[in-house]
Structure formats: structure tokens, C-alpha cells
Motif scaffolding. Structure first.
Motif, PDB file in Angstrom:
ATOM      1  N   GLY A 158       0.809  -1.199   0.000  1.00 25.18           N
ATOM      2  CA  GLY A 158       0.000   0.000   0.000  1.00 25.18           C
ATOM      3  C   GLY A 158       0.844   1.251   0.000  1.00 25.18           C
ATOM      4  O   GLY A 158       0.650   2.138  -0.822  1.00 25.18           O
ATOM      5  N   ASN A 159       1.789   1.381   0.938  1.00 26.18           N
ATOM      6  CA  ASN A 159       2.630   2.573   1.022  1.00 26.18           C
ATOM      7  C   ASN A 159       3.482   2.756  -0.229  1.00 26.18           C
ATOM      8  O   ASN A 159       3.725   3.877  -0.676  1.00 26.18           O
ATOM      9  N   PHE A 160       3.927   1.642  -0.785  1.00 25.12           N
ATOM     10  CA  PHE A 160       4.744   1.662  -1.996  1.00 25.12           C
ATOM     11  C   PHE A 160       3.969   2.296  -3.147  1.00 25.12           C
ATOM     12  O   PHE A 160       4.453   3.197  -3.830  1.00 25.12           O
ATOM     13  N   GLN A 161       2.732   1.843  -3.342  1.00 19.71           N
ATOM     14  CA  GLN A 161       1.922   2.400  -4.417  1.00 19.71           C
ATOM     15  C   GLN A 161       1.547   3.855  -4.148  1.00 19.71           C
ATOM     16  O   GLN A 161       1.424   4.656  -5.068  1.00 19.71           O
ATOM     17  N   THR A 162       1.378   4.198  -2.863  1.00 18.25           N
ATOM     18  CA  THR A 162       1.037   5.573  -2.519  1.00 18.25           C
ATOM     19  C   THR A 162       2.165   6.525  -2.888  1.00 18.25           C
ATOM     20  O   THR A 162       1.924   7.626  -3.392  1.00 18.25           O
ATOM     21  N   ALA A 163       3.394   6.112  -2.638  1.00 16.37           N
ATOM     22  CA  ALA A 163       4.541   6.941  -3.002  1.00 16.37           C
ATOM     23  C   ALA A 163       4.580   7.161  -4.507  1.00 16.37           C
ATOM     24  O   ALA A 163       4.833   8.278  -4.984  1.00 16.37           O
ATOM     25  N   LEU A 164       4.310   6.113  -5.273  1.00  9.70           N
ATOM     26  CA  LEU A 164       4.283   6.244  -6.721  1.00  9.70           C
ATOM     27  C   LEU A 164       3.158   7.177  -7.167  1.00  9.70           C
ATOM     28  O   LEU A 164       3.316   7.981  -8.081  1.00  9.70           O
ATOM     29  N   GLN A 165       2.004   7.023  -6.494  1.00 10.85           N
ATOM     30  CA  GLN A 165       0.869   7.885  -6.825  1.00 10.85           C
ATOM     31  C   GLN A 165       1.215   9.352  -6.568  1.00 10.85           C
ATOM     32  O   GLN A 165       0.916  10.228  -7.370  1.00 10.85           O
ATOM     33  N   TRP A 166       1.869   9.604  -5.435  1.00 10.41           N
ATOM     34  CA  TRP A 166       2.258  10.974  -5.098  1.00 10.41           C
ATOM     35  C   TRP A 166       3.248  11.523  -6.121  1.00 10.41           C
ATOM     36  O   TRP A 166       3.133  12.672  -6.564  1.00 10.41           O
ATOM     37  N   LEU A 167       4.211  10.705  -6.524  1.00 12.75           N
ATOM     38  CA  LEU A 167       5.183  11.139  -7.520  1.00 12.75           C
ATOM     39  C   LEU A 167       4.504  11.489  -8.834  1.00 12.75           C
ATOM     40  O   LEU A 167       4.895  12.438  -9.521  1.00 12.75           O
ATOM     41  N   GLY A 168       3.473  10.724  -9.179  1.00 17.93           N
ATOM     42  CA  GLY A 168       2.811  10.909 -10.454  1.00 17.93           C
ATOM     43  C   GLY A 168       1.897  12.102 -10.526  1.00 17.93           C
ATOM     44  O   GLY A 168       1.404  12.451 -11.600  1.00 17.93           O
ATOM     45  N   GLU A 211      12.899  -1.468  -0.922  1.00 13.27           N
ATOM     46  CA  GLU A 211      12.186  -1.388  -2.194  1.00 13.27           C
ATOM     47  C   GLU A 211      13.207  -1.042  -3.279  1.00 13.27           C
ATOM     48  O   GLU A 211      13.373   0.098  -3.684  1.00 13.27           O
ATOM     49  N   TYR A 212      13.898  -2.079  -3.757  1.00 16.19           N
ATOM     50  CA  TYR A 212      15.034  -1.865  -4.647  1.00 16.19           C
ATOM     51  C   TYR A 212      14.628  -1.234  -5.980  1.00 16.19           C
ATOM     52  O   TYR A 212      15.329  -0.357  -6.493  1.00 16.19           O
ATOM     53  N   ASP A 213      13.524  -1.684  -6.538  1.00 18.70           N
ATOM     54  CA  ASP A 213      13.088  -1.114  -7.815  1.00 18.70           C
ATOM     55  C   ASP A 213      12.659   0.341  -7.655  1.00 18.70           C
ATOM     56  O   ASP A 213      12.881   1.162  -8.551  1.00 18.70           O
ATOM     57  N   LEU A 214      12.052   0.675  -6.533  1.00 18.67           N
ATOM     58  CA  LEU A 214      11.675   2.064  -6.288  1.00 18.67           C
ATOM     59  C   LEU A 214      12.927   2.931  -6.143  1.00 18.67           C
ATOM     60  O   LEU A 214      12.978   4.059  -6.654  1.00 18.67           O
ATOM     61  N   MET A 215      13.929   2.421  -5.451  1.00 23.55           N
ATOM     62  CA  MET A 215      15.195   3.154  -5.333  1.00 23.55           C
ATOM     63  C   MET A 215      15.764   3.444  -6.723  1.00 23.55           C
ATOM     64  O   MET A 215      16.156   4.576  -7.028  1.00 23.55           O
ATOM     65  N   THR A 216      15.808   2.423  -7.558  1.00 28.14           N
ATOM     66  CA  THR A 216      16.348   2.599  -8.902  1.00 28.14           C
ATOM     67  C   THR A 216      15.506   3.578  -9.706  1.00 28.14           C
ATOM     68  O   THR A 216      16.038   4.430 -10.427  1.00 28.14           O
ATOM     69  N   PHE A 217      14.191   3.472  -9.577  1.00 30.03           N
ATOM     70  CA  PHE A 217      13.291   4.376 -10.301  1.00 30.03           C
ATOM     71  C   PHE A 217      13.555   5.829  -9.913  1.00 30.03           C
ATOM     72  O   PHE A 217      13.608   6.718 -10.764  1.00 30.03           O
ATOM     73  N   GLU A 250      -6.615   8.579  -4.511  1.00 29.41           N
ATOM     74  CA  GLU A 250      -6.612   9.849  -3.782  1.00 29.41           C
ATOM     75  C   GLU A 250      -7.243   9.704  -2.403  1.00 29.41           C
ATOM     76  O   GLU A 250      -6.763  10.255  -1.421  1.00 29.41           O
ATOM     77  N   ARG A 251      -8.340   8.934  -2.330  1.00 31.04           N
ATOM     78  CA  ARG A 251      -9.033   8.770  -1.049  1.00 31.04           C
ATOM     79  C   ARG A 251      -8.155   8.042  -0.042  1.00 31.04           C
ATOM     80  O   ARG A 251      -8.204   8.307   1.155  1.00 31.04           O
ATOM     81  N   ALA A 252      -7.360   7.105  -0.546  1.00 27.77           N
ATOM     82  CA  ALA A 252      -6.498   6.344   0.363  1.00 27.77           C
ATOM     83  C   ALA A 252      -5.194   7.074   0.663  1.00 27.77           C
ATOM     84  O   ALA A 252      -4.508   6.769   1.640  1.00 27.77           O
ATOM     85  N   ALA A 253      -4.866   8.056  -0.168  1.00 28.25           N
ATOM     86  CA  ALA A 253      -3.544   8.685  -0.087  1.00 28.25           C
ATOM     87  C   ALA A 253      -3.278   9.406   1.226  1.00 28.25           C
ATOM     88  O   ALA A 253      -2.185   9.302   1.780  1.00 28.25           O
ATOM     89  N   ALA A 254      -4.265  10.156   1.723  1.00 28.18           N
ATOM     90  CA  ALA A 254      -4.034  10.975   2.915  1.00 28.18           C
ATOM     91  C   ALA A 254      -3.542  10.144   4.098  1.00 28.18           C
ATOM     92  O   ALA A 254      -2.537  10.468   4.725  1.00 28.18           O
ATOM     93  N   ASP A 255      -4.258   9.056   4.418  1.00 25.87           N
ATOM     94  CA  ASP A 255      -3.865   8.227   5.552  1.00 25.87           C
ATOM     95  C   ASP A 255      -2.511   7.574   5.327  1.00 25.87           C
ATOM     96  O   ASP A 255      -1.673   7.527   6.235  1.00 25.87           O
ATOM     97  N   LEU A 297       3.487   7.255   6.080  1.00 22.61           N
ATOM     98  CA  LEU A 297       4.825   7.279   5.506  1.00 22.61           C
ATOM     99  C   LEU A 297       5.619   8.514   5.916  1.00 22.61           C
ATOM    100  O   LEU A 297       6.835   8.550   5.814  1.00 22.61           O
ATOM    101  N   GLY A 298       4.905   9.559   6.366  1.00 24.79           N
ATOM    102  CA  GLY A 298       5.559  10.824   6.642  1.00 24.79           C
ATOM    103  C   GLY A 298       5.757  11.639   5.387  1.00 24.79           C
ATOM    104  O   GLY A 298       6.654  12.474   5.300  1.00 24.79           O
ATOM    105  N   LEU A 299       4.922  11.366   4.358  1.00 26.96           N
ATOM    106  CA  LEU A 299       5.058  12.071   3.093  1.00 26.96           C
ATOM    107  C   LEU A 299       4.045  13.193   2.939  1.00 26.96           C
ATOM    108  O   LEU A 299       4.030  13.891   1.931  1.00 26.96           O
ATOM    109  N   ASP A 300       3.192  13.367   3.942  1.00 25.78           N
ATOM    110  CA  ASP A 300       2.122  14.341   3.781  1.00 25.78           C
ATOM    111  C   ASP A 300       2.627  15.770   3.751  1.00 25.78           C
ATOM    112  O   ASP A 300       1.956  16.668   3.267  1.00 25.78           O
ATOM    113  N   ASP A 301       3.836  16.000   4.274  1.00 23.05           N
ATOM    114  CA  ASP A 301       4.355  17.375   4.261  1.00 23.05           C
ATOM    115  C   ASP A 301       5.654  17.450   3.472  1.00 23.05           C
ATOM    116  O   ASP A 301       6.545  18.225   3.777  1.00 23.05           O
ATOM    117  N   LEU A 302       5.772  16.588   2.447  1.00 24.93           N
ATOM    118  CA  LEU A 302       6.989  16.591   1.658  1.00 24.93           C
ATOM    119  C   LEU A 302       7.170  17.917   0.926  1.00 24.93           C
ATOM    120  O   LEU A 302       6.230  18.521   0.460  1.00 24.93           O
TER     121      LEU A 302
END
Length: 281
Positions: free
Chosen positions: A1-11, A40-46, A234-239, A244-249
Motif C-alpha cells: 500500500g505505502n509503496f503504491q502511494t509513493a508512486l501515486q504521489w510522484l505521479g 524497495e530496490y526497484d523504487l530506489m532505482t526508479f 486519492e481517497r487512500a492517499a491521505a492516511d 509514511l511521513g510524506l504528507d508534508d513533503l
């Protein structure tokens, strides 16, 4: 879940502006350390392919490599990945002194991570290198790239693995020249499609470079998703972002990508495709 959320935020924005974002609630750490800590090795590389600073520092000036080397849990694979992309040990925002490196090596050994200590205390341990000379009758290796492993103190040689063939060799430092991975010459490729990372492996550096050159670059890195799927994310992203501590990136100016750093081309429209495609499980 958190992995996909980070990707969603990046996108949701220009990925080049977000890969070096930091979280104030997480010690001013960047996305790269978050991906590294969760292996998350692939995320690091990405992230690195898209311009993330491999030496981005946190609130106390420690780089990702420095932070990982100091914790008790083994992150050998993660550290190898970082080293191959040119990571360095930073303390208080500067390169570690020789005394600090000795202290870090001792601490790492005491934590039971002798393999990590060996890598970070040797000149080329963990690095991606180019072979500039070769053993007897192996001129075919000259110019090839390899990943360096353990340093054998008694002989002064390194255990190396030739890229693409996985051949194992013992070579001295005089046979090797550091050749860090870059977005233009990574040796493999990770792209994002529909919030899913896909790794591509190749048979040679030439094939990898040709694949990257064939991509039509643009400002994104993500294919469009349908509105319903995006709204659900988006609905799942906030929580999840809060967790993840990404809400104030925010994008820091003090740790922007190094001068000359370039982002990887987007894997969107392509003239041709190549490499072996591997999806995440």
C-alpha cells in the motif's frame, strides 16, 4: 500500500521536482532513504533514474549510505545498490574523515555486519567499475563493466562479477576503473506503468543504452490512469501519506540533484522495445 502511494504521489506532479522531496516529520529524510529502509530496490532505482540525489542528506547531514551503515539490521543488498550508483558516506553534511570511517567500520562490525564493513572501508567495494586491463588471455574483458564485491585484504584483490554474464573473477585495483551507474548508462531499467514498477534486464550495456535512447522523453514518467482509479487512490492517499511521513513533503533547495545530473527518459511511447521484462510480485 505505502509503496503504491509513493508512486501515486510522484505521479501527481513533475517527477523531476519530487524525487528529492523531504519529509520534515521524518527527520528531513528524502524518499530515497524511505525506499532504502523498506528494501524497495526497484523504487530506489526508479528514483535514481529520474534524478534523485544518491547522497541526499537528512536533518543531521547524514547521507543515505551513512544512515544505513549505522543501523543494526543488515541492508547489504541496499548498500550494494547505492554504492553502484556512486553513494558516499556523509556526516554533518560533508564527506566522512578517515577517523570517522574507522569508527563507522568498527561499529558496523560490532553490529554483525562484517560484509558491509568490508565494502564501505575499501576503495572499490560495491562499486560498478569498468575493466581497464585483464588477466592473461582475457582481452575480451577489457572495457566490460562489473560490480565489485568483497576486498580480500591478504591478496589485495577484489571479488568481481561481470555484468550481463555473471562471470566471477578476482582482480586488483589496477585492473579496475570506477564507473558509476547513471540515468543514461544504468545497466538495467525500471519504469512505472499504472502505478506498478517493471524492471527490464538486458544482454549488454549497448542494448540497454539503445533501449533508453529509443524512448521518447517527456516531463512525466507515468502513463495516464483512468479517473476512477485515480480518485480511489486519492481517497487512500491521505492516511497512507501520513503513515509514511510524506504528507508534508517539500522539495529542498539545499539538496537538489548534483550539477549535470539528468533524469531518465520516460518509458512512455517507444520506437522499439528490448530487454527482458520483469514485473514486481
Amino acid at each position: 500500500g505505502n509503496f503504491q502511494t509513493a508512486l501515486q504521489w510522484l505521479g501527481k506532479g513533475n517527477i523531476k521536482d519530487r524525487v528529492n522531496a523531504k519529509s520534515e516529520s521524518f527527520g528531513n529524510a528524502g524518499l530515497l532513504i524511505t525506499a532504502a529502509l523498506t528494501k524497495e530496490y526497484d523504487l530506489m532505482t526508479f528514483l535514481l533514474l529520474n534524478g534523485a540525489d544518491v547522497n541526499i542528506t537528512n536533518s543531521i547531514g547524514s547521507s543515505v549510505l551513512s544512515a544505513l551503515s549505522c543501523i543494526s539490521r543488515s541492508h547489504l543488498t541496499t548498500i550494494r545498490l547505492l554504492l553502484s550508483w556512486g553513494a558516499e558516506i556523509f556526516h554533518e553534511g560533508r564527506g566522512a574523515t578517515s577517523q570517522e570511517m574507522k569508527e563507522l567500520r568498527f561499529k558496523t562490525i560490532m553490529e554483525g555486519n562484517a560484509a558491509v564493513a568490508n565494502l564501505i572501508s575499501s576503495e572499490l567495494g560495491g562499486r560498478r567499475c569498468k575493466m581497464v586491463s585483464a588477466p592473461d588471455n582475457r582481452d575480451d574483458l577489457v572495457g566490460k563493466t562489473c560490480v565489485v564485491g568483497r576486498h580480500i585484504k591478504k591478496s589485495g584483490q577484489y571479488e568481481v562479477t561481470v555484468e550481463f554474464t555473471n562471470e566471477s573473477l578476482l582482480l586488483g585495483a589496477d585492473n579496475l576503473e570506477r564507473y558509476d551507474r547513471t540515468p543514461q548508462d544504468p545497466g538495467y531499467f525500471v519504469e512505472c506503468k499504472n502505478n506498478r514498477l517493471i524492471r527490464r534486464d538486458f544482454k549488454s550495456n549497448e542494448e540497454c543504452k539503445a533501449f533508453i535512447a529509443s524512448l521518447v522523453a517527456d516531463d512525466g514518467g507515468f502513463e495516464e490512469v483512468d479517473p476512477e482509479a485515480e480518485a480511489k487512490a486519492e481517497r487512500a492517499a491521505a492516511d497512507l501519506l501520513a503513515e509514511l511521513g510524506l504528507d508534508d513533503l517539500k522539495n529542498p533547495s539545499s539538496n537538489a540533484p548534483k550539477k549535470g545530473a539528468q533524469s531518465a527518459p520516460t518509458a512512455g511511447k517507444k520506437k522499439k522495445r528490448g530487454g527482458k521484462k520483469k514485473g514486481r510480485k
